[in-house]
Design an enzyme around this catalytic site. Structure first.
Site, PDB file in Angstrom:
ATOM      1  N   GLU A 270     -69.584  -4.365  -9.577  1.00  0.00           N
ATOM      2  CA  GLU A 270     -68.933  -3.375  -8.720  1.00  0.00           C
ATOM      3  C   GLU A 270     -69.215  -1.987  -9.252  1.00  0.00           C
ATOM      4  O   GLU A 270     -69.744  -1.826 -10.359  1.00  0.00           O
ATOM      5  CB  GLU A 270     -67.418  -3.613  -8.710  1.00  0.00           C
ATOM      6  CG  GLU A 270     -66.801  -3.486 -10.103  1.00  0.00           C
ATOM      7  CD  GLU A 270     -65.339  -3.848 -10.130  1.00  0.00           C
ATOM      8  OE1 GLU A 270     -64.553  -3.106  -9.518  1.00  0.00           O
ATOM      9  OE2 GLU A 270     -64.979  -4.864 -10.751  1.00  0.00           O
ATOM     10  N   ARG A 274     -64.285   6.309  -9.903  1.00  0.00           N
ATOM     11  CA  ARG A 274     -63.237   7.082 -10.571  1.00  0.00           C
ATOM     12  C   ARG A 274     -63.552   7.148 -12.058  1.00  0.00           C
ATOM     13  O   ARG A 274     -64.514   6.547 -12.524  1.00  0.00           O
ATOM     14  CB  ARG A 274     -61.881   6.406 -10.373  1.00  0.00           C
ATOM     15  CG  ARG A 274     -61.888   4.941 -10.823  1.00  0.00           C
ATOM     16  CD  ARG A 274     -60.529   4.286 -10.702  1.00  0.00           C
ATOM     17  NE  ARG A 274     -60.591   2.850 -10.851  1.00  0.00           N
ATOM     18  CZ  ARG A 274     -60.662   2.189 -12.003  1.00  0.00           C
ATOM     19  NH1 ARG A 274     -60.730   2.869 -13.133  1.00  0.00           N
ATOM     20  NH2 ARG A 274     -60.688   0.866 -12.038  1.00  0.00           N
TER      21      ARG A 274
END
Length: 622
Positions: A270, A274
């Site tokens: 993934e 952030r």
């Protein structure tokens, strides 16, 4: 130029962002729920805005309330931190639509990567279809969010439905999104990630690797940079895939591309859109402040064409209020003292005297050590944690020290199954045998006595229980003409906060801190026991007590008093600190009492149910 930043988060990450903002002369704005009204991040901010309510769904996950808070406080920018709304594209749009600066990637990039299912599609990875026996084991995983929440390993097809349902419930509670998916689970792989940073001018920095393989409940515990033992070919491949992910999404800001490494093969997992919890190890190795760079990028500044060269090695340990020997059950209560030696970095959202509650993650702090070599960094971190003062609820401090000193970790041979293989050995209690005596002597010096007697007398006896294993000890000492004495040792010094004993010609020093009936002697936690047991505290055999404060969210279907249960059968589910915890039958027998009710809040130690073992039930039908 940004002049005021609201951090749409709490705790440690809010304090971390505020630190950089203060250095840059930027005003800071905190958010807080009702339980967080007196939290450290609120005390450190220039301004604070209340979000009425207690749970994340009522407060930190309410995008409308967060945006309104930023506007009311006069902020001109929002930093999302990590967790909560940090990977929510709708929130990013709401921030920019309100005329505020969003310190993060464009909403389109968040949409492309924040959902793990869509991210895999973008990277050309087909999802796992209907699961068969051949596919096992598999991992059920939340499509949104991270931090190990909403994740379950499934090794038997019969458990699939219940594990999917549990993952959905946990993901919905933590992220407000119950979507989950299934992917193959690679036994023994390593969790390796690549830090990226991109500006609005087309420059992309690939800031090395991190190894995050030591995990419990799929949540990282110890991280380091760079990841040890990777071949040059594998590193090139990881960097190429990470940069491709950045450019494919038009990414801007700080992000992390994660992989599961099996030998020399890397599987894309993934992209986290952030800042990561473990970003300090990258900062240490590259000599950067990633939050400051996030702010510069949000203001439109360009990065240099290439990042600085990495140097040395950094290791980070996450200190949690939890009991590793009890399935990592979260702990709550007052954190009386948190202090680490000089020379390491401490990122925390707590200060001495703060309360650790039930509503949020159990992480107390991150402790980071940097050194020229991996071995030196690991040794420095283990030593700092061993000497740290952590007075309050049970923590994983001992587990961290033993993990760092384990030969498998020292040699860089760890994988995501490290704790599955070694947890029992790493949680075996190693209390100091002289800690109870030191506690007793410190207590004796803390009280005034009428003086010694000129005739032989019985020794003074104090009883203690080591925490969290529950082993009881007796400490015996005497008052003599020359002071306190104990068999087998020479008492060199005894005061309420310091004891020195000479054992076999070697002097040993003990720092003692007392808070009510809890005593901390160096790294050992003790509970002083009364001379006589209170009958009201006695429990029937087979009593199931709440291991932590929380909410009863589920009771096994059809469970009622008189029902037959089997050892290990899940009976009750508690939700605490955004995670579900199962309470299982300790033995096969009969459920003789059921006090748990869905929706009820329970305190630690509350009686949930009673299971009478089969043999006992047969002997006493009543």
């Amino acid at each position: 130029m940004i002049s005021s930043v609201l951090v749409a988060n709490r705790g440690e990450i809010a304090c971390r962002v505020f630190r950089t903002c203060r250095d840059l002369g930027i005003r800071t704005v905190a958010l807080h729920s009702d339980p967080d009204a007196g939290a450290l991040h609120v005390r450190e901010a220039d301004l604070a805005v209340r979000l009425p309510g207690a749970t994340p769904a009522e407060t930190y996950l309410r995008a409308d309330l967060v945006v309104k808070a930023a506007l009311d406080a006069g902020a001109d920018a929002v930093h999302p931190g990590y967790g909560f709304l940090s990977e929510n594209a709708a929130f990013a749009r709401a921030v920019t639509d309100a005329g505020l600066v969003w310190i993060g990637p464009p909403p389109e990039a968040i949409e492309a990567m924040a959902s793990k299912t869509r991210a895999k599609e973008l990277m050309g990875i087909a999802p796992l279809g209907e699961v068969t026996e051949r596919d096992l084991p598999v991992l059920v995983k939340a499509a949104a969010g991270g931090g190990g929440r909403g994740m379950r390993i499934v090794r038997e097809l019969g458990a699939m439905d219940s594990e999917v349902e549990a993952a959905r419930a946990e993901a919905l509670s933590a992220f407000g999104d119950g979507e989950v998916f299934v992917e193959p689970y690679v036994e023994g792989g390593r969790h390796v990630e690549v830090q990226v940073l991109a500006d609005t001018h087309g420059t992309v920095w690939v800031l090395g690797t991190r190894d995050c393989s030591l995990q419990r409940r799929h949540q990282k515990v110890i991280e380091e940079a760079p990841a040890p033992g990777l071949t040059d070919d594998l590193l090139r491949h990881l960097y190429e895939v990470a940069e491709r992910a950045v450019r494919a999404t038009g990414y801007v800001g700080a992000g992390t591309v994660e992989f599961l490494v099996d030998g020399d093969t890397a599987h894309f997992l993934e992209m986290n859109t952030r800042l990561q919890v473990e970003h300090p190890v990258t900062e240490a190795v590259f000599g950067l402040d990633l939050v400051a760079l996030q702010l510069r990028i949000a203001e439109g500044e360009a990065l240099d064409k290439a990042p600085p060269e990495p140097r040395g090695h950094a290791v980070e340990a996450r200190l949690y209020a939890e009991d590793p020997a009890a399935s990592f059950a979260p702990q709550t209560g007052t954190l009386h003292r948190l202090s680490v030696p000089d020379g390491v970095r401490l990122d925390t959202g707590y200060a001495d005297g703060d309360t650790i509650g039930v509503h949020y993650d159990a992480m107390l702090a991150k402790v980071v050590a940097y050194a020229p070599t991996r071995a030196a960094a690991v040794r420095a971190l283990a030593g700092a944690l061993e000497r740290a003062e952590v007075h309050g609820p049970v923590t994983n401090r001992g587990l961290l020290v033993r993990s760092l000193r384990h030969p498998e970790f020292a040699d860089g041979r760890m994988g995501t199954g490290f704790y599955e293989r070694h947890l029992d050995g790493l949680t075996t209690p190693e209390p100091d045998p002289y800690a109870p005596l030191a506690a007793a002597l410190a207590s004796a010096r803390g009280h005034r006595f009428g003086g010694f007697r000129n005739v032989p007398s019985q020794p003074q006896v104090k009883r203690y229980r080591t925490e969290p294993d529950g082993t009881e000890h007796e400490a015996r000492y005497r008052h003599t003409r020359s002071g306190l004495a104990a068999d087998g040792v020479h008492v060199v010094h005894a005061s309420p906060d310091r004891v020195v004993l000479e054992v076999g010609g070697v002097r040993r020093k003990f720092a003692v801190a007392t808070y009510g009936d809890r005593v901390y002697v160096n790294g050992t936690a003790l509970t002083a026991l009364p001379r006589f047991t209170d009958p009201s505290e006695q429990r029937a055999p087979g009593s199931l007590l709440a291991p932590m404060p929380g909410t009863v969210v589920r009771v096994a279907d059809g469970l009622a008093e008189g029902a037959a249960v089997t050892a290990g059968q899940p009976l009750i589910w508690l939700e605490a600190m955004k995670m579900e915890h199962r309470i299982s039958a300790p033995a096969s027998g009969t459920l003789t009492a059921l006090h748990a009710t869905v929706g009820h809040q329970v305190e630690v130690g509350a009686l949930l149910a009673v299971v009478a073992e089969a043999a006992v039930a047969q002997e006493d039908p009543s």
